[in-house]
Design an enzyme around this catalytic site. Sequence first.
Site, PDB file in Angstrom:
ATOM      1  N   THR A  88      43.562  39.907  42.166  1.00 30.40           N
ATOM      2  CA  THR A  88      44.893  40.238  41.589  1.00 30.40           C
ATOM      3  C   THR A  88      44.779  40.542  40.169  1.00 30.40           C
ATOM      4  O   THR A  88      45.902  40.754  39.693  1.00 30.40           O
ATOM      5  CB  THR A  88      45.719  39.213  42.138  1.00 30.40           C
ATOM      6  OG1 THR A  88      45.313  37.934  41.691  1.00 30.40           O
ATOM      7  CG2 THR A  88      46.255  39.160  43.441  1.00 30.40           C
ATOM      8  N   SER A  89      43.527  40.317  39.698  1.00 34.96           N
ATOM      9  CA  SER A  89      43.682  40.430  37.998  1.00 34.96           C
ATOM     10  C   SER A  89      42.198  40.420  37.553  1.00 34.96           C
ATOM     11  O   SER A  89      41.462  39.440  38.081  1.00 34.96           O
ATOM     12  CB  SER A  89      44.514  39.375  37.232  1.00 34.96           C
ATOM     13  OG  SER A  89      44.494  39.873  35.799  1.00 34.96           O
ATOM     14  N   SER A  90      41.893  41.132  36.631  1.00 32.50           N
ATOM     15  CA  SER A  90      40.181  41.303  36.346  1.00 32.50           C
ATOM     16  C   SER A  90      40.130  41.664  34.983  1.00 32.50           C
ATOM     17  O   SER A  90      41.315  42.281  34.165  1.00 32.50           O
ATOM     18  CB  SER A  90      39.765  41.932  37.165  1.00 32.50           C
ATOM     19  OG  SER A  90      40.008  43.541  37.183  1.00 32.50           O
TER      20      SER A  90
END
Length: 370
Positions: A88-90
Amino acid sequence: MSTRPDLLSVVAAPPEWADAIRAAPRKHFIPATALATPVNGDPGHWIDRAAGPDAWQRAVDSDTTILTQVDDGDTDLTPESAPTGMPTSSSTAPSVVVDFLRLLDARPGHRVLEVGTGTGWTAALLSARLGASHVTSVEVDERVAAQAAANLRHAGFAPGLVVGDGAHGLPEGPLFDRVHVTCGIREIPYAWVCQTRPGGVIVLPWAPVRVGGFMVRLDVGDGCAQGRLLGDTAFMMLREQRFPYPPPRGERRFSTARVSPCEVRDAGRGVEVALAALVPGVLLNEFDATTGGLRDAEGNYAAVAEDGDGEYAVTQIGVRDLWTELENAFDTWVGWGRPEARRFGVAVDEQGQHVWLDTPDNRVTGGFGG
């Protein structure tokens, strides 16, 4: 003495963005532990700054996407959770970041809206190039936004940071010269067009039928934006446009496929664009030589598999005959001469999103189903 290469030795960046990368080192935006996934296809691996500082730094200074969150932060990111949790985030691979910054073509004096702050690194690069007072970044996740703010302070940058739904842009803000989107988009919000001055630019990863999408640069006119598909890319989806997985609704229906999964798989990405235009609101599953499928958000499903006798058995569920719609769209695409993805473009106006072929006045948006 270390022979570790720096980031600019492995990622080609034009001089103005190379200077920004030097001014905003990526290391300030990477957590102490994370999952690194090189773009060259090498296996992903866990990095830990305390346990292996050299390996951590090598990952930071390589062309690697670094996963920083799974399951919207509801699951701790650990070696056990990373393979199973939903990313969900990177921190996106630097080569991809630079590709989008090239398309954005932001220059001193431009005011930029970024949709999706993430780790804060791209906001820092924009700030280094344009000045922090010209950059506003919107992030929907409060925890991600708080960490990005801390990262930016540590790196010495102070762009405008807003916690909110980037799908709506910044309604109370000024007109922007550039809008930089860092998440996958199925339906391009018209709000972004309204918040960009005529002559401005929006760049985004357009992903209408699966997470793997296309790089798009939209040139904004008076009430409309349009641009051609420019290459492949993949990003995590905008949260409000994630594709749901509802339970199937209705009885199963069985038939035999006219178009096989391998034909769809081997057709190239142009057929995906045709499907986005002609079979609206669907998500493609993986296609191989013998199986494939698709679904929509209303509980309609279709799956096809080789039956062992050289035929392909179709199972459809719901009020839409999704495989039939796919076959009709495939036939239409063949009738157009099997155009490749690069011949397509997308336009956005107050009526919504439209796909075009070859020229913006040749819109092909339509539908075979409900």
